[in-house]
Design an enzyme around this catalytic site. Structure first.
Site, PDB file in Angstrom:
ATOM      1  N   SER A   1       5.524   4.356   2.600  1.00  0.00           N
ATOM      2  CA  SER A   1       6.092   5.582   3.161  1.00  0.00           C
ATOM      3  C   SER A   1       6.576   5.400   4.599  1.00  0.00           C
ATOM      4  O   SER A   1       7.392   6.184   5.079  1.00  0.00           O
ATOM      5  CB  SER A   1       5.060   6.715   3.110  1.00  0.00           C
ATOM      6  OG  SER A   1       4.058   6.549   4.106  1.00  0.00           O
TER       7      SER A   1
ATOM      8  N   GLU B   1       6.611  10.587  -1.002  1.00  0.00           N
ATOM      9  CA  GLU B   1       6.505   9.749  -2.190  1.00  0.00           C
ATOM     10  C   GLU B   1       5.267  10.145  -2.968  1.00  0.00           C
ATOM     11  O   GLU B   1       4.372  10.815  -2.446  1.00  0.00           O
ATOM     12  CB  GLU B   1       6.401   8.267  -1.805  1.00  0.00           C
ATOM     13  CG  GLU B   1       5.068   7.950  -1.136  1.00  0.00           C
ATOM     14  CD  GLU B   1       4.903   6.500  -0.715  1.00  0.00           C
ATOM     15  OE1 GLU B   1       5.911   5.798  -0.599  1.00  0.00           O
ATOM     16  OE2 GLU B   1       3.743   6.090  -0.488  1.00  0.00           O
TER      17      GLU B   1
ATOM     18  N   GLY C   1       0.821  -1.199   0.000  1.00  0.00           N
ATOM     19  CA  GLY C   1       0.000   0.000   0.000  1.00  0.00           C
ATOM     20  C   GLY C   1       0.859   1.254   0.000  1.00  0.00           C
ATOM     21  O   GLY C   1       2.065   1.208   0.278  1.00  0.00           O
ATOM     22  N   CYS C   2       0.226   2.393  -0.298  1.00  0.00           N
ATOM     23  CA  CYS C   2       0.972   3.653  -0.382  1.00  0.00           C
ATOM     24  C   CYS C   2       1.441   4.131   0.988  1.00  0.00           C
ATOM     25  O   CYS C   2       2.605   4.506   1.163  1.00  0.00           O
ATOM     26  CB  CYS C   2       0.127   4.713  -1.075  1.00  0.00           C
ATOM     27  SG  CYS C   2      -1.559   4.875  -0.428  1.00  0.00           S
ATOM     28  N   TYR C   3       0.542   4.105   1.979  1.00  0.00           N
ATOM     29  CA  TYR C   3       0.964   4.482   3.333  1.00  0.00           C
ATOM     30  C   TYR C   3       2.063   3.548   3.853  1.00  0.00           C
ATOM     31  O   TYR C   3       3.076   4.015   4.385  1.00  0.00           O
ATOM     32  CB  TYR C   3      -0.221   4.465   4.292  1.00  0.00           C
ATOM     33  CG  TYR C   3      -1.141   5.646   4.220  1.00  0.00           C
ATOM     34  CD1 TYR C   3      -0.668   6.954   4.302  1.00  0.00           C
ATOM     35  CD2 TYR C   3      -2.525   5.469   4.099  1.00  0.00           C
ATOM     36  CE1 TYR C   3      -1.522   8.041   4.260  1.00  0.00           C
ATOM     37  CE2 TYR C   3      -3.386   6.541   4.048  1.00  0.00           C
ATOM     38  CZ  TYR C   3      -2.903   7.840   4.133  1.00  0.00           C
ATOM     39  OH  TYR C   3      -3.756   8.912   4.091  1.00  0.00           O
TER      40      TYR C   3
END
Length: 367
Positions: free
Chosen positions: A158, A338, A153-155
């Protein structure tokens, strides 16, 4: 030799980003794109921004059909919601077609944990042991030999990339970790819901998913593996009026031998300077060892004033990482930025595709 690729669910934001990257990839031939609502229309009709590409006016969206896709493509990307992706991953894998899944369906190793965070039974628990978590900087060797890659996932991306080296090297405590993240609206996906309309989001910043956002499940899974002990963190995501991008701030406690019994750095200026210098050197060495040669990790030197900024990574597969020590609190502050649709989703999936196919890892991801 080029690889034929297909995208299932190519009309969402991550799907659109995959179309962009794969149309211009020097070693990929995009042979199929699926979307029920756009079936019969060309890529150029659905995404006019790609109309200049020769394939965009020829390639039409179709209804998703696993058997047909397995004949059309050698690798299939799934840009589908969780719970739906598994419906296609299972038959594609049975037909011998490698799958790179951008949903959450195969990120977790526990079906019970999946049910806890996603509120339904896992649709294909037998595949969880087979999937490889698609974080190239951490699992590069395993990705090369995978048949099912679960793109993070994106979170989580990061948070995990800045935190894993520190936990793995024992430089920070695995307890009391706090993560605060700010995400652009595209992170919610392409959908018409009141909360994501322009008038609702513009000039607004709000937290959501508190206290148990779904991504906590994979974040804690991967941090626990890095620390070799169970890790529970406090995570607060926020929605901000930005199209794309994630900015994350992590608050961590350095290991005890850098602190006094109260958890603070030494009070005297001389001892504090010595401790700060030693800890800064260890952190810098840790990050250089982990990411010094990584093409998509930009380490920002603590001697400069520059900190991560979403505008400097927008449209790229790069994550920026910086860190600062706070002598008043004894905490280590680590920051990252990001593009949630590239390094946080489709770009990272293409990075995995390159590893899987034996292509240069940067293929199709740098100008």
């Amino acid at each position: 030799m080029n690889k034929k690729v297909a995208i299932v669910g190519a009309s969402g934001y991550s799907g659109e980003e995959l179309v962009r990257l794969l149309l211009h990839h020097p070693r990929a031939e995009l042979t199929a794109v699926t979307s029920r609502q756009n079936a019969g229309r060309t890529i150029a009709e659905v995404f006019p921004k790609f109309a200049h590409h020769p394939r965009a006016g020829m390639l039409r969206f179709s209804e998703p059909d696993a058997r047909l896709l397995a004949r059309q493509a050698e690798v299939v990307f799934l840009a589908l919601p969780h719970g739906v992706a598994a419906e296609y991953a299972v038959p594609l894998l049975q037909l011998g077609c490698p799958v790179i899944d951008l949903s959450a369906d195969f990120r977790l190793k526990s079906a019970a944990l999946y049910k806890e965070f996603y509120a339904h039974e896992h649709p294909a628990p037998e595949l969880l042991g087979q999937s490889v978590y698609g974080l190239p900087e951490i699992y590069r060797a395993r990705i090369r030999n995978a048949s099912l890659i679960a793109s993070p996932g994106c979170y989580p991306t990061s948070i995990l990339l800045p935190a894993i080296p520190l936990l793995r090297d024992g430089l920070v405590r695995p307890t009391g970790i706090i993560a605060s993240s700010l995400s652009g609206i595209s992170g919610a996906g392409r959908k018409a819901e009141l909360d994501y309309l322009f008038v609702e989001c513009n000039e607004s910043a709000r937290p959501y998913g508190i206290p148990k956002h779904r991504h906590l499940s994979e974040i804690e899974q991967e941090l626990s593996l890095a620390a070799a002990t169970p890790v529970t963190i406090q995570f607060t995501p926020h929605l901000i009026p930005l199209n794309r991008g994630i900015l994350t701030t992590l608050y961590l406690a350095p290991v005890e031998h850098f602190q006094d019994r109260a958890g603070h750095l030494p009070a005297s200026p001389e001892d504090q300077a010595t401790t700060m210098e030693a800890l800064t050197g260890k952190i810098a060495a840790c990050y250089r060892s982990a990411y010094g040669n990584e093409p998509f990790v930009r380490l920002l030197d603590p001697d400069t004033s520059r900190l991560p900024d979403t505008k400097n990574v927008a449209g790229t597969n790069v994550i920026e990482i910086a860190w600062r020590l706070d002598p008043r609190t004894g905490r280590l502050i680590v920051l990252s930025a990001e593009d949630n649709l590239v390094k946080g989703a489709s770009g990272q999936a293409v990075q995995c595709f390159n590893l899987l196919c034996g292509f240069p890892e940067t293929a199709g991801l740098v100008p």
